[in-house]
Write an enzyme that holds these catalytic residues in place. Structure first.
Site: not given
Length: 995
Positions: A382, A710, A714
């Protein structure tokens, strides 16, 4: 379950008039009633709170929570009772190689008995079976060492478990606090949000678009919508819409619930049946070690049988002594082959490694994940908070009438609104900015708190949302919009990319207004009006294009953009909103399912540009990963231009590099997707399902992929990745449970550091395997060649028949105990070599002990056996290199001295081998003294060897005799040749590698 309703008058109490013991008794009865006799789903939420003596507005006090924890116990399921220490100790003997040694002990004991029975009258023999006794004693010592090492590894794993212990949000002392899930007690108020794992059973007090996945408990595959309304009749577990259950997970929305059951008194606790008791599966590395050990054992048995058959055919067994000698040969070969303590050392080295990683913020949940870490070839990360600092700050606000900048950084609400050119901000622009920031702070679940220390600030919730709260406080927009109270919410999801709230205006007859925020391009598609100069007018195509151009401009400048909008509803009733569906009673079932009615005809008021600067250390980490053959891939929900700009700044792509979007990924077939993922390293505007697609595509190409995550959505991608990495700060509990590793600092550099550490740990495992196996092979070759060439070397007495073993079984076992434990363990913590991140990733299919290592093992084994037998030969009459000074001694005395020489040479040869085995190619003299633990282990081994040679009772036990000073020079000189031979081999290997 009973359908009775709780009687508040029977369960409630007045603490100020009742004694403490009566309070506790009623409290216990209240919980038991809720759990056993009464269905809380049929009881009004206020009555449940009253029964459990808690105010839903403030929650329990800390003191009361502590008292209840003592009373009801920790919130955890019962686990299998711990294995007793005595049983753990006995498990040290449950190994095929130990069985081999025990068989050798039995053979040695039988040989001693036979020798005793057949001894001539008056002949001197061993008063006790010293070989058997010493083998057993050494096995016990080895078991103690193994037990201690495994206990240390167990402590390390327990420490990691504590670091990854789940936490939950509860309302205590009037504020939301995050506590360990095990500390939750009946009466606690749970504060639930998307991605949370429900930590206990509870009765809902409030819910906003709350959906919970209950498949783990009920088998229902679709998330269940939850509402706090009291049920009118008893329902099956899966239909109790006003209850939440331990172990389920929140997939959408928010809610609050009062805990009615904890630990084994939850629904999952009732069916647990020791859910926590699971068998630890052997890791691939452990399986390979077990395989190697078995191969060694089988090989030695075959060698022993072949040698015994050869001796039987060539010389025959002429007496009982011949049989005894042959059995002792089998014992010696068995003892020589067994690398005692290998499994325990492997476990300890892995445990110490993950402890070091935890100290650097990388918490590996299982030891075997270290094996995979060193093989990572792609890291998918990310952007926000991982590649960047996660210090979100609203710097720009763009409204239809102009653009302003907000000063100040971080989460301190200190700063001013200034124009871009430094001039005074026009009043109409300021009003539009306040409207934009007001909308952003109302459509918001973030919270900003003043820290315990003056001048410090704490955030609760998503950093992006909190940045809007900070901006509103800087401009006092929060005060201007304080009269709006939230009535309902349509929460943000990664698929919707927007969030809306319905508020009631206390200053306008309670009329309702919708406030929304989200990705500008997404939110704009729901707008048909615009707020300009204090008035609302129709949104033109020109306005729409200007807004999109501004989004692109801010994205190129690395800003993350969020649009804000609102909609006056001109009514004070949700049911009267145009397009809202109601049931026959005029009630709205779930507002979140009617977003199309709420979010239609929105009024665009502006957008914010949020900056989250890249972490300064990440660029170096990306470069280091690149040198190590590891590709870095950025995956973000941001605008493609923002993603590309940040990625180029970090060195992930070139300056002119492009980003693929989620929509472009959806349009590709599997072959096109695989081609794209092999070339593109930046993905923008992606949803969680795209992460899973990218991971699976990379894995199809043979990559070992690490994936960070997170949010709750996900979790599938994190779980599917070879190395799932959860964020320790911003990560949800669901994602943390799916991950193999947790980043305590949410920093990309920590992932690269963990890969480096993983490679270092794996290198060290290979080092001590090279050392242990080459040393044991050296012992086997010494015994084997010592028997085969016994006549030429002088080991066999020309006047006798039968077999004479070059070294005693007790001597070989002592060597293993001395050199297998401390030096091997010290090599497990050897400092990393400089080239550890200059190599391509190791493939998981590669053998731990490959052909090159087997070459090292056999080569060193032969050299070790040669120098040992030469040293013995020098002290025996009739050998190739005989020292004539021994001629005056009898053969038995010569054998005692020769065995002591061979025994000592082999010990020192293995210690020199420990120094040489630290690298396959690098010279042992590079960083010679960098491992203080190894030199400490070598020093300890030397001291213990001196005791065996110079302490009289140990002379008897181990068949040794004191050596003169000159003999020590011979021992050390011959043993040193092992290091010399290793260096010569490395020179040739380095030359070949260069070619």
């Amino acid at each position: 379950m009973d359908d009775r309703i709780i009687d508040p008058s029977a369960l409630s109490r007045e603490p100020h008039v009742e004694p403490e013991d009566a309070k506790e008794t009623q409290e216990v009865k209240a919980q038991q009633a809720l759990l056993n006799d009464v269905d809380p789903s049929l009881t009004d939420a206020d009555q449940v709170a009253q029964a459990l003596n808690v105010d839903p507005r403030t929650g329990l006090s800390s003191d009361e929570a502590t008292r209840r924890l003592d009373k009801f116990g920790p919130n955890e399921l019962a686990s299998a009772p711990p294995v007793p220490k005595w049983k753990k100790f006995l498990q040290q003997f449950q190994d095929p190689l130990v069985y081999l040694l025990l068989a050798a002990t039995a053979i040695s004991l039988v040989a001693w008995i036979i020798e005793k029975v057949n001894a001539a009258p008056g002949a001197e023999g061993e008063a006790l079976p010293f070989d058997s006794i010493v083998i057993v004693l050494i096995l016990i010592v080895n078991a103690i060492l193994g037990y201690m090492q495994e206990a240390k590894a167990e402590e390390a794993v327990n420490a990691l478990s504590e670091m990854t212990a789940p936490t939950s949000n509860v309302l205590r002392n009037g504020r939301v606090e995050r506590i360990n899930t095990t500390d939750i007690v009946p009466g606690d108020i749970l504060v639930l949000g998307e991605g949370d794992t429900v930590p206990a059973d509870g009765r809902l007090l409030a819910a906003a678009s709350l959906r919970i996945a209950e498949a783990s408990l009920t088998g229902e595959s679709v998330p269940v919508s939850k509402k706090p309304a009291t049920l009118d009749s008893a329902k099956a577990l899966g239909d109790r819409a006003n209850m939440v259950f331990n172990g389920t997970s929140v997939t959408q929305g928010t809610g609050r619930a009062i805990v009615t059951g904890t630990g084994m008194n939850t629904q999952v606790g009732k069916i647990a049946d020791l859910l926590q008791s699971t068998e630890d599966e052997a890791t691939p590395l452990q399986k390979e070690m077990n395989h190697v050990s078995k191969i060694l054992g089988i090989a030695v048995c075959i060698i022993a049988v072949v040698v015994l058959l050869a001796l039987a055919v060539l010389e025959g067994f002429h007496s009982v002594h011949d049989v005894i000698d042959s059995l002792l040969l089998a014992v010696s070969l068995a003892v020589a082959a067994v690398p005692e303590g290998l499994a325990a050392i492997l476990t300890v080295v892995l445990a110490l490694g993950v402890q070091r990683m935890a100290a650097h913020h990388a918490i590996v949940k299982k030891l075997h994940s270290v094996e995979t870490l060193g093989s990572a070839s792609v890291i998918c990360s990310d952007k926000t908070g991982t590649l960047t600092r996660n210090e979100m700050t609203v710097e720009r606000v763009v409204v239809p009438s102009g653009e302003v900048e907000l000063t100040g950084t971080g989460y301190a609400p200190e700063g001013d609104m200034v124009s871009i050119d430094g001039s005074a901000v026009p009043e109409n622009v300021a009003n539009e900015v306040l409207a934009t920031l007001g909308a952003g702070t109302l459509a918001n679940d973030g919270e900003l708190r003043e820290g315990e220390k003056p001048g410090t600030w704490e955030i609760v919730g998503d950093p992006t949302e909190v940045s809007l709260v900070v901006a509103a406080r800087k401009t006092h927009a929060d005060k201007k919009f304080a009269h709006f109270d939230r009535v309902a919410e349509i929460p943000f999801t990664s698929e919707r990319k927007r969030m809306s709230v319905i508020t009631r205006n206390a200053t306008d007859a309670g009329k309702l207004t919708v406030f929304a925020k989200g990705a500008p391009d997404v939110l704009l598609s729901y707008c048909d009006r615009i707020y300009v100069n204090g008035a609302i007018r129709k949104l033109t195509e020109g306005d729409r294009q200007d807004i999109l151009d501004t989004v692109e401009r801010l994205s190129r400048e690395a800003y993350r953009t969020l649009g804000e909008a609102f909609r006056p509803l001109e009514t004070d009733s949700l049911a009267q909103i145009p397009g809202i569906r109601t049931n026959s009673a005029g009630e709205i079932s779930d507002i979140s399912e009617q977003a199309e009615a709420i979010e239609a005809h929105l009024v665009w008021c502006g957008m914010v540009g949020i900056i989250d600067p890249p972490r300064t250390e990440v660029r170096d980490a990306v470069a280091e990963a690149h040198r190590a053959g590891i590709r870095t891939v950025m995956i973000t929900g941001d605008h493609p231009l923002t993603a590309a700009r940040i990625a180029s700044d970090l060195g992930i792509i070139a300056k002119d590099g492009k980003a693929l979007t989620g929509d472009e990924l959806d349009a590709m077939d599997e072959a096109q997707l695989d081609k794209a993922t092999s070339e593109v390293s930046v993905y923008a505007r992606v949803a969680p399902e795209h992460k899973l697609k990218i991971v699976e595509s990379l894995q199809r190409q043979g990559n070992i992929a690490a994936m960070t995550g997170d949010g709750v959505n996900d979790a599938p991608a994190v779980k599917s990745a070879d190395i799932g990495v959860a964020m320790g700060i911003t990560g949800t509990e669901v994602t943390k449970q799916s991950a193999k590793m947790i980043l305590a600092d949410d920093n990309f550099s920590t992932i690269v550091a963990a890969v480096r550490e993983g490679r270092g740990i794996f290198d060290n495992i290979r080092k001590f395997l090279r050392y242990l196996l080459s040393s044991n092979v050296g012992e086997v070759f010494t015994v084997f060649f010592g028997v085969v060439f016994a006549g030429w070397l002088g080991i066999k007495n020309p006047e006798s028949v039968g077999v004479t073993v070059p070294l005693l079984a007790t001597q070989l076992l002592w060597i293993n105990l001395l050199t297998d434990a401390a030096p091997a363990l010290a090599m497990g913590v050897d400092p990393m070599t400089e080239d550890v991140m200059n190599r391509k990733p190791r493939k998981l299919t590669d053998r731990v002990i490959d052909g090159a290592m087997w070459g090292d093992i056999v080569y060193i084994g032969i050299i070790m056996a040669a120098v040992t037998l030469i040293g013995m030969d020098m002290h025996l009459t009739g050998g190739l290199f005989t020292d004539r000074s021994v001629d005056a001694m009898g053969h038995d005395a010569q054998m005692v001295e020769a065995r002591t020489m061979g025994f000592t040479i082999l010990v020192f040869a293995q210690l020199f081998n420990a120094i040489a085995s630290r690298s396959h190619l690098q010279s042992a003299f590079v960083g010679l003294f960098s491992n203080k633990w190894l030199w400490g282990a070598i020093g300890l081994s030397i001291v213990l060897q001196l005791l065996v040679i110079y302490v009289p009772f140990l002379n008897t036990a181990f068949g040794t005799t004191p050596l003169p000073p000159m003999a020590w020079l011979e021992c050390i000189g011959l043993a040193f040749f092992v290091l010399v031979a290793s260096e010569i081999r490395k020179i040739f290997l380095r030359m070949r590698a260069k070619k």
